[in-house]
Scaffold this active site. Structure first.
Site, PDB file in Angstrom:
ATOM      1  N   HIS A 157     -32.865  15.762  48.154  1.00 40.46           N
ATOM      2  CA  HIS A 157     -32.117  14.508  48.127  1.00 40.46           C
ATOM      3  C   HIS A 157     -33.103  13.352  48.133  1.00 40.46           C
ATOM      4  CE1 HIS A 157     -33.033  15.149  52.386  1.00 40.46           C
ATOM      5  NE2 HIS A 157     -33.101  13.825  52.430  1.00 40.46           N
ATOM      6  N   HIS A 175     -38.099   8.946  46.955  1.00 42.33           N
ATOM      7  CA  HIS A 175     -38.727  10.220  46.616  1.00 42.33           C
ATOM      8  C   HIS A 175     -37.855  11.368  47.095  1.00 42.33           C
ATOM      9  CE1 HIS A 175     -40.043   9.669  50.790  1.00 42.33           C
ATOM     10  NE2 HIS A 175     -40.109  10.985  50.841  1.00 42.33           N
TER      11      HIS A 175
END
EC number: 3.1.4.58
Length: 192
Positions: free
Chosen positions: A39, A129
């Site tokens: 995620h 990220h």
């Protein structure tokens, strides 16, 4: 309870990345994050008292309804804190300038929803990220960056954010678990 707000990497993008990584997993002595946990974190929340959960949920729903969908693609490899003493290996989204701006706004909205609900937000600046691996010891990640620099994943449209409870594991027998508490559609500009 520990929680975070995130954009989930969808199944098709996960499968593409899993296929790319499959033959490379043994080349790096790291703890790989399970693909179902991939995620992009928008906000790390400190301890979230049960009594604040309803307010947080309401504020996140409102925040999401005021934000647009974002087109993402994973493409840029990175290492935290730096390539020569890496503890975290990640991929960053490859974003057009407008998408980057909307992602920054979405993160700010999630953080604001938490702080106005009386919840402390962890972390400083937003660095989008997806964490793929962690190392117990600082490592030189130059080879990782070189290998991953060739990866260009499929694009997808993130159309919802998730509020996720992070259940920290205790060793190999009890790994970390992520439990989605709620999902909030991104609606702005979609007539919704």
């Amino acid at each position: 309870m520990r929680m975070f707000v995130a954009l989930r990497v969808p199944v098709e993008a996960r499968e593409d990345l899993e296929t790319f990584l499959e033959s490379r997993l043994d080349a790096f002595d790291v703890g790989w994050t399970p693909p179902e946990h991939w995620h992009l974190t928008l906000a790390f929340l400190g301890s979230v008292p049960e009594r604040t959960l309803d307010d947080l949920t309401e504020r996140l729903a409102t925040a999401a309804s005021r934000r647009s969908t974002v087109t993402l693609r994973l493409a840029g490899a990175g290492a935290i804190p730096d390539p020569f003493a890496a503890r975290v290996l990640h991929l960053a989204p490859d974003l057009e300038p407008d998408a980057r701006l909307e992602l920054d706004r979405l993160s700010a909205a999630a953080r604001t929803a938490a702080t106005t609900s009386g919840i402390e937000v962890d972390g400083a600046r937003f660095h989008p990220h997806v964490t793929l691996a962690r190392s117990r010891h600082a490592m030189n990640a130059a080879r990782w960056l070189q290998v991953m620099d060739t990866y260009r994943g499929p694009t997808w449209v993130a159309d919802e954010i998730e509020l996720v409870r992070s259940n920290l594991g205790e060793g190999r027998r009890h790994p970390r678990r992520h439990e989605v508490v709620n999902r909030f559609p991104l609606r702005w500009g979609q007539g919704g």
